[in-house]
Design a protein around this motif. Structure first.
Motif, PDB file in Angstrom:
ATOM      1  N   SER A 111      -9.651   0.708   0.717  1.00  0.00           N
ATOM      2  CA  SER A 111     -10.010   1.478  -0.484  1.00  0.00           C
ATOM      3  C   SER A 111      -9.092   2.683  -0.621  1.00  0.00           C
ATOM      4  O   SER A 111      -8.560   3.195   0.368  1.00  0.00           O
ATOM      5  CB  SER A 111     -11.455   1.993  -0.385  1.00  0.00           C
ATOM      6  OG  SER A 111     -12.331   0.952  -0.069  1.00  0.00           O
ATOM      7  N   LEU A 112      -8.955   3.152  -1.847  1.00  0.00           N
ATOM      8  CA  LEU A 112      -8.188   4.372  -2.092  1.00  0.00           C
ATOM      9  C   LEU A 112      -8.841   5.527  -1.346  1.00  0.00           C
ATOM     10  O   LEU A 112     -10.068   5.608  -1.265  1.00  0.00           O
ATOM     11  CB  LEU A 112      -8.146   4.679  -3.594  1.00  0.00           C
ATOM     12  CG  LEU A 112      -7.358   3.690  -4.448  1.00  0.00           C
ATOM     13  CD1 LEU A 112      -7.424   4.097  -5.918  1.00  0.00           C
ATOM     14  CD2 LEU A 112      -5.915   3.587  -3.985  1.00  0.00           C
ATOM     15  N   VAL A 152      -4.464   6.385   2.003  1.00  0.00           N
ATOM     16  CA  VAL A 152      -4.085   5.413   0.975  1.00  0.00           C
ATOM     17  C   VAL A 152      -4.213   6.057  -0.408  1.00  0.00           C
ATOM     18  O   VAL A 152      -5.282   6.580  -0.754  1.00  0.00           O
ATOM     19  CB  VAL A 152      -5.001   4.170   1.063  1.00  0.00           C
ATOM     20  CG1 VAL A 152      -4.710   3.204  -0.087  1.00  0.00           C
ATOM     21  CG2 VAL A 152      -4.831   3.486   2.417  1.00  0.00           C
ATOM     22  N   ILE A 153      -3.123   6.036  -1.185  1.00  0.00           N
ATOM     23  CA  ILE A 153      -3.225   6.596  -2.541  1.00  0.00           C
ATOM     24  C   ILE A 153      -2.964   5.563  -3.634  1.00  0.00           C
ATOM     25  O   ILE A 153      -3.242   5.820  -4.796  1.00  0.00           O
ATOM     26  CB  ILE A 153      -2.310   7.832  -2.743  1.00  0.00           C
ATOM     27  CG1 ILE A 153      -0.836   7.470  -2.597  1.00  0.00           C
ATOM     28  CG2 ILE A 153      -2.681   8.967  -1.794  1.00  0.00           C
ATOM     29  CD1 ILE A 153       0.061   8.494  -3.280  1.00  0.00           C
ATOM     30  N   ALA A 154      -2.422   4.397  -3.290  1.00  0.00           N
ATOM     31  CA  ALA A 154      -2.243   3.346  -4.297  1.00  0.00           C
ATOM     32  C   ALA A 154      -2.172   1.993  -3.608  1.00  0.00           C
ATOM     33  O   ALA A 154      -1.729   1.891  -2.458  1.00  0.00           O
ATOM     34  CB  ALA A 154      -0.970   3.591  -5.105  1.00  0.00           C
ATOM     35  N   LEU A 155      -2.630   0.983  -4.325  1.00  0.00           N
ATOM     36  CA  LEU A 155      -2.652  -0.380  -3.783  1.00  0.00           C
ATOM     37  C   LEU A 155      -1.951  -1.313  -4.748  1.00  0.00           C
ATOM     38  O   LEU A 155      -2.131  -1.199  -5.971  1.00  0.00           O
ATOM     39  CB  LEU A 155      -4.107  -0.847  -3.613  1.00  0.00           C
ATOM     40  CG  LEU A 155      -4.923  -0.125  -2.533  1.00  0.00           C
ATOM     41  CD1 LEU A 155      -6.426  -0.257  -2.807  1.00  0.00           C
ATOM     42  CD2 LEU A 155      -4.601  -0.686  -1.162  1.00  0.00           C
ATOM     43  N   VAL A 202       0.873  -1.186   0.000  1.00  0.00           N
ATOM     44  CA  VAL A 202       0.000   0.000   0.000  1.00  0.00           C
ATOM     45  C   VAL A 202       0.904   1.229   0.000  1.00  0.00           C
ATOM     46  O   VAL A 202       1.906   1.263   0.725  1.00  0.00           O
ATOM     47  CB  VAL A 202      -0.895   0.026   1.267  1.00  0.00           C
ATOM     48  CG1 VAL A 202      -1.760   1.285   1.303  1.00  0.00           C
ATOM     49  CG2 VAL A 202      -1.776  -1.217   1.345  1.00  0.00           C
TER      50      VAL A 202
END
Ligand SMILES: [Zn+2]
Ligand SMILES: [Zn+2]
Length: 369
Positions: free
Chosen positions: A90-91, A73-76, A36
């Protein structure tokens, strides 16, 4: 999965003792499945960060310090990630994460000691390496590795309250669990040594668990501060014997007919405090040691005393994922009842992290990217 960040993510890298931090640009991050990428909202300076830059503890430089923070969170990575309660991340969600990345498979992890995993990695503690440059909180972004316990946090709580969850608050939750397994906290008289961030948090958490709390700290301003966190009494360990501010007098006043505490938490790391707490606890009591993280003189524990007084001594270092969940739940429930937000006395921009690390007059200082 490659993620480009523009403007580039920046990590403040500590090159080693005696050197100022250097800003390092990290334009691309490669997320493995389950990883993440989080944009850091606020990090707080833990006492151990200060001990590291002062050379009081070993650290594998160059490294990115900081392990108390809250972010978004900005990317997974491929397959996404889950919070400790099993829900999909979730983003855009606001999260805190554990200081430790346990493997989940080794003998220690299987024994329920993920904080002592045999292949443990810790945020803010690892030498900077290619592929995991964003490994600490003193950065615009943190690269959270697969397997890291993640806990979702509400939007309406100040970042100043939430950032310490992943070290200070969760460690206190672990310490109180360790005590409570020996002596129920409800109705107990709890003696705490040290009124820094851990002591303030421990006082409030013990009070919420039904305990009466006495806190010992040599600094008058810290003794004043802990009264707002529910302490019924504060003692000065440097007071002369028989003084009304001395530990015996304060315990007698708060404890009434049973002035000996059954739970003692040592959060200061001071060997004299270890001795004082051990001497103060009642028969059948428990002493939890948390602050003694550096080698120091032996406190002179007498086995015969442990035996005759049926004492228990427990050590707590870091915490397990459930303690981070408990820390967040406690802060969500109680942040308005105690002045947690006010404990972040000053906040510095990320590039001024050296100045932030030089401040010792507040329980916490903030670093805001
Ligand atoms: Zn810490
Ligand atoms: Zn492990």
């Amino acid at each position: 999965m490659g993620v480009s960040v523009y403007p580039s993510a920046t990590a403040m890298v500590w090159p080693g003792e005696g050197h100022a931090h250097e800003a390092v640009a990290v334009p691309g991050v490669r997320l493995a499945p389950g990883d993440v990428l989080v944009e850091v909202e606020l990090a707080t300076v833990c006492g151990s960060d200060i001990h590291t830059v002062l050379g009081h503890r070993q650290a594998p430089a160059p490294l990115v310090l900081g392990h108390e923070q809250v972010g978004r969170v900005i990317a997974l990575g491929r397959g996404g990630a889950r919070t400790t309660d099993g829900q999909r991340v979730s983003l855009g969600e606001r999260v805190v994460w554990s200081v430790a990345v346990p493997c989940g498979r080794c003998a220690r992890c299987r024994r329920g000691l993920p904080q002592r995993c045999l292949s443990l990695q810790k945020y803010g503690h690892e030498r900077m390496r290619r592929g995991w440059e964003l490994s600490g909180g003193f950065a615009t972004h943190t690269h959270i590795l697969d397997g890291t316990p993640l806990v979702r946090v509400p939007e309406d709580i100040p970042a100043e309250v939430l950032a310490p969850a992943s070290c200070g608050t969760a460690t206190v939750a672990a310490a109180l669990e360790a005590a409570g397994e020996i002596v129920p906290l409800d109705g107990a008289l709890v003696l705490i040594a040290g009124a820094g961030m851990l002591g303030l948090t421990a006082a409030a958490m013990a009070v919420e668990a039904g305990a009466r709390v006495v806190v010992s700290d040599p600094l008058p301003e810290r003794r004043d501060a802990v009264l707002a966190f529910g302490a019924s009494g504060v003692a000065d360990p440097s007071a002369a014997a028989g003084s009304p501010t001395g530990l015996a007098a304060v315990l007698a006043k708060v404890g009434g007919r049973v002035p000996a505490p059954t739970v003692a938490l040592e959060l200061s790391g001071n060997p004299a405090a270890v001795r004082s707490l051990l001497g103060a606890i009642d028969v059948g009591g428990v002493l939890v040691l948390v602050g003694s993280v550096s080698p120091g003189p032996e406190p002179g524990i007498v086995p015969e005393q442990l035996v005759r007084r049926l004492l228990t001594i427990r050590g707590v270092h870091n915490y397990a994922p459930r303690h981070l969940e408990q820390a967040v739940a406690f802060l969500v429930q109680n942040w308005r009842s105690y002045p947690f937000a006010e404990q972040v006395g000053e906040t510095f921009p990320l590039e001024a992290v050296d100045r932030a690390l030089a401040v010792t007059t507040h329980p916490r200082v903030g670093v805001r990217p």
